[in-house]
Design a protein around this motif. Structure first.
Motif, PDB file in Angstrom:
ATOM      1  N   GLY A  96       0.869  -1.189  -0.044  1.00 39.73           N
ATOM      2  CA  GLY A  96       0.063  -0.054  -0.030  1.00 39.73           C
ATOM      3  C   GLY A  96       0.973   1.288   0.302  1.00 39.73           C
ATOM      4  N   GLY A  97       0.338   2.337   0.411  1.00 37.48           N
ATOM      5  CA  GLY A  97       1.035   3.651   0.643  1.00 37.48           C
ATOM      6  C   GLY A  97       1.877   3.629   1.914  1.00 37.48           C
ATOM      7  N   GLY A  98       2.193   5.027   1.893  1.00 38.66           N
ATOM      8  CA  GLY A  98       2.990   5.195   3.411  1.00 38.66           C
ATOM      9  C   GLY A  98       2.332   4.535   4.620  1.00 38.66           C
ATOM     10  N   SER A  99       1.122   4.748   4.685  1.00 42.51           N
ATOM     11  CA  SER A  99       0.572   4.086   5.924  1.00 42.51           C
ATOM     12  C   SER A  99       0.814   2.877   6.331  1.00 42.51           C
ATOM     13  N   ALA A 100       0.555   1.966   5.217  1.00 46.20           N
ATOM     14  CA  ALA A 100       0.682   0.574   5.288  1.00 46.20           C
ATOM     15  C   ALA A 100       2.235   0.311   5.476  1.00 46.20           C
ATOM     16  N   ILE A 101       2.973   0.838   4.923  1.00 48.23           N
ATOM     17  CA  ILE A 101       4.518   0.598   4.868  1.00 48.23           C
ATOM     18  C   ILE A 101       5.077   1.014   6.098  1.00 48.23           C
ATOM     19  N   ARG A 138       0.851  12.101  20.138  1.00 50.33           N
ATOM     20  CA  ARG A 138       1.861  12.744  19.824  1.00 50.33           C
ATOM     21  C   ARG A 138       2.618  11.531  18.741  1.00 50.33           C
ATOM     22  N   LYS A 139       3.141  12.050  17.636  1.00 51.87           N
ATOM     23  CA  LYS A 139       3.997  11.327  16.646  1.00 51.87           C
ATOM     24  C   LYS A 139       5.465  11.375  17.154  1.00 51.87           C
ATOM     25  N   ARG A 140       5.973  10.292  17.334  1.00 49.51           N
ATOM     26  CA  ARG A 140       7.352  10.194  17.350  1.00 49.51           C
ATOM     27  C   ARG A 140       8.038   9.760  16.160  1.00 49.51           C
TER      28      ARG A 140
HETATM   29  P1  NAD Z   1      -1.701   6.483   2.327  1.00 50.12           P
HETATM   30  O1  NAD Z   1      -0.690   5.191   2.548  1.00 50.12           O
HETATM   31  O2  NAD Z   1      -2.571   7.057   3.674  1.00 50.12           O
HETATM   32  O3  NAD Z   1      -2.765   6.085   1.352  1.00 50.12           O
HETATM   33  C1  NAD Z   1      -3.670   7.009   0.895  1.00 50.12           C
HETATM   34  C2  NAD Z   1      -4.957   6.314   0.613  1.00 50.12           C
HETATM   35  O4  NAD Z   1      -4.890   5.568  -0.740  1.00 50.12           O
HETATM   36  C3  NAD Z   1      -5.161   4.943   1.526  1.00 50.12           C
HETATM   37  O5  NAD Z   1      -6.531   4.828   1.821  1.00 50.12           O
HETATM   38  C4  NAD Z   1      -4.985   3.736   0.717  1.00 50.12           C
HETATM   39  O6  NAD Z   1      -5.589   2.558   1.072  1.00 50.12           O
HETATM   40  C5  NAD Z   1      -5.352   4.276  -0.851  1.00 50.12           C
HETATM   41  N1  NAD Z   1      -4.309   3.742  -1.757  1.00 50.12           N
HETATM   42  C6  NAD Z   1      -2.949   3.575  -1.796  1.00 50.12           C
HETATM   43  N2  NAD Z   1      -2.395   3.054  -2.868  1.00 50.12           N
HETATM   44  C7  NAD Z   1      -3.600   2.787  -3.780  1.00 50.12           C
HETATM   45  C8  NAD Z   1      -3.829   2.508  -5.035  1.00 50.12           C
HETATM   46  N3  NAD Z   1      -2.716   1.841  -5.797  1.00 50.12           N
HETATM   47  N4  NAD Z   1      -5.067   2.302  -5.409  1.00 50.12           N
HETATM   48  C9  NAD Z   1      -6.134   2.679  -4.709  1.00 50.12           C
HETATM   49  N5  NAD Z   1      -5.996   3.318  -3.558  1.00 50.12           N
HETATM   50  C10 NAD Z   1      -4.747   3.326  -2.997  1.00 50.12           C
HETATM   51  O7  NAD Z   1      -0.818   7.830   1.857  1.00 50.12           O
HETATM   52  P2  NAD Z   1       0.563   8.045   1.430  1.00 50.12           P
HETATM   53  O8  NAD Z   1       0.734   9.527   0.833  1.00 50.12           O
HETATM   54  O9  NAD Z   1       1.100   6.970   0.544  1.00 50.12           O
HETATM   55  O10 NAD Z   1       1.525   8.028   2.728  1.00 50.12           O
HETATM   56  C11 NAD Z   1       1.189   8.795   3.696  1.00 50.12           C
HETATM   57  C12 NAD Z   1       2.063   8.392   5.002  1.00 50.12           C
HETATM   58  O11 NAD Z   1       3.132   8.037   4.885  1.00 50.12           O
HETATM   59  C13 NAD Z   1       1.928   9.663   6.088  1.00 50.12           C
HETATM   60  O12 NAD Z   1       1.751   9.073   7.250  1.00 50.12           O
HETATM   61  C14 NAD Z   1       3.465   9.967   5.792  1.00 50.12           C
HETATM   62  O13 NAD Z   1       4.051  10.527   7.154  1.00 50.12           O
HETATM   63  C15 NAD Z   1       4.114   8.502   5.663  1.00 50.12           C
HETATM   64  N6  NAD Z   1       5.287   8.851   4.886  1.00 50.12           N
HETATM   65  C16 NAD Z   1       6.402   8.132   5.721  1.00 50.12           C
HETATM   66  C17 NAD Z   1       7.633   8.290   5.124  1.00 50.12           C
HETATM   67  C18 NAD Z   1       8.964   7.831   5.643  1.00 50.12           C
HETATM   68  O14 NAD Z   1       9.857   7.904   5.133  1.00 50.12           O
HETATM   69  N7  NAD Z   1       8.913   7.352   6.865  1.00 50.12           N
HETATM   70  C19 NAD Z   1       7.862   8.660   3.833  1.00 50.12           C
HETATM   71  C20 NAD Z   1       6.676   9.392   2.945  1.00 50.12           C
HETATM   72  C21 NAD Z   1       5.493   9.349   3.656  1.00 50.12           C
END
Ligand code: NAD
Length: 367
Positions: A96-101, A138-140
């Motif tokens: 998935g996106g950044g949330s799942a990872i 609070r996010k660490r």
């Molecule tokens: P997200 O993971 O929250 O995804 C947004 C929505 O899109 C979710 O509902 C997801 O299920 C959906 N989605 C994802 N891929 C999809 C696809 N291919 N088709 C249909 N729906 C899909 O959003 P994001 O922007 O990817 O990630 C944001 C989060 O990641 C934030 O919490 C941010 O702080 C974190 N982040 C962390 C780092 C790091 O290096 N630690 C870097 C970038 C982002």
């Protein structure tokens, strides 16, 4: 004659598998990592994809845990860990996106289960050892090599379901990593190469992706760009732009990628006078423009992204608080940041005005 270089560069130990149909190679990546039974992590909206991945893995899949949430609440990491224990999993696949990872990284960090990542947005988290956990509101965050996926499988076919709006803002989020890496204190020649190529690829592909989400070639180029931009994020320390977005997201609960999209042209315009080499690289990557900040603002317009922080739900009265919180923190930035300049920058971003190069304030204290 070429200049001598001085820099440090730490390559991160991970494998990357890229290209259409790469998902079919996920089982091989799990074998390569010597994992036997993995728990598939995903958000509730992507449960179907999580199930598909588990089906594909057959006996190697212990189950699906479709409970990833933004900002990784501690309880959700504990629930994933408990589920992994119950099912006898020895690793996780975060799809998935950044949330799942982010959930996968928290489980890896706190409980020692390694992860393979299958990203489906352009956020780039999979390429970094940066983790985040939210406890009592609070996010660490921090960096830890244990949070790094052992392998990342990029399959553009998994991104065709990403809407035009999310593709556009997620792509702009990726661009922000490359932009700030170009002027990071710990940048290096390899990071600069990756950043310029990443910006070139994404800026070319995003308009095509937005006009036809099923264009697999454009999706592949966008994902390639996002990988490079994520690698830049993983290798350097971010500046004003990322700090501001972190404060805006954490304080006002603004959406992650749209906030990056609105702020990026303004933060870059602010830094441009202090970073001529970054401007030259970005100009090349963006088709020869003299003003990359303006070109990114125009790119956002072409992609139909939100234009203002007001549109994202930020009240104008919050500007003062955001300025204070941003100044209170330390982060590397090539140009001194003052309350006056930051207020000016935020007012423009709040109202959706084009980015402006702000003059240096009289009393700038170094950051
Ligand atoms: P997200 O993971 O929250 O995804 C947004 C929505 O899109 C979710 O509902 C997801 O299920 C959906 N989605 C994802 N891929 C999809 C696809 N291919 N088709 C249909 N729906 C899909 O959003 P994001 O922007 O990817 O990630 C944001 C989060 O990641 C934030 O919490 C941010 O702080 C974190 N982040 C962390 C780092 C790091 O290096 N630690 C870097 C970038 C982002």
């Amino acid at each position: 004659m070429a200049q001598a270089h001085m820099f440090n560069y730490q390559a991160l130990p991970m494998r990357v598998v890229m290209g259409p149909g790469s998902l079919a190679r996920l089982g091989g990546e799990i074998d390569q990592a010597a994992m036997e039974r993995v728990l598939v992590l995903c958000s509730p909206e992507q449960q179907e994809l999580g199930e598909r991945v588990a089906d594909l893995l057959g006996e190697r899949a212990a189950g699906v845990h479709p409970h990833a949430r933004t900002h990784v609440p501690l309880e959700s990491a504990e629930a994933a860990r408990d589920q992994a224990k119950r099912l006898g999993a020895d690793g996780c696949v975060a799809v998935g996106g950044g949330s799942a990872i982010g959930l996968g990284k928290a489980v890896a960090l706190e409980y020692g289960l390694r992860i393979v990542a299958v990203p489906t947005t352009y956020a780039g988290s999979e390429m970094t050892s940066v983790w985040g956990l939210t406890e009592n509101g609070r996010k660490r965050t921090g960096r830890d090599p244990r949070a790094l996926p052992v392998s990342v499988v990029y399959d553009p076919e998994l991104t065709v379901g990403l809407s035009a709006a999310v593709s556009a803002t997620s792509g702009m989020n990726a661009l922000a990593h490359a932009v700030e890496s170009l002027y990071a204190p710990d940048t290096s020649p390899i990071v600069r190469l990756m950043a310029e190529e990443g910006v070139r690829a994404l800026a070319a592909a995003l308009p095509e992706v937005v006009s036809d989400g099923f264009d697999l070639r454009a999706r592949g180029v966008a994902q390639y760009g996002a990988w490079l931009c994520g690698a830049c994020l993983g290798a350097t320390s971010m500046g004003l732009h990322h700090k501001l977005c972190h404060v805006l997201g954490g304080t006002l609960d603004l959406p992650h990628a749209p906030t990056h999209t609105v702020v990026l042209p303004h933060a870059l315009a602010y830094n441009q006078p202090a970073v001529p080499e970054a401007v030259t690289a970005l100009s090349r990557a963006l088709g020869g423009t003299a003003d990359p900040a303006r070109a990114l603002w125009e790119l956002g317009r072409t992609l139909g992204t939100p234009r203002s922080l007001a549109e994202l739900g930020m009240p104008e009265e919050a500007i003062h608080e955001i300025v204070g919180l941003t100044l209170a923190d330390t982060y590397p930035n090539p140009r001194t940041v003052t309350a006056e300049n930051l207020t000016h920058l935020l007012r423009r971003a709040w109202a959706g005005e084009p980015p402006a190069v702000l003059p240096a304030a009289e009393k700038e204290s170094p950051r």
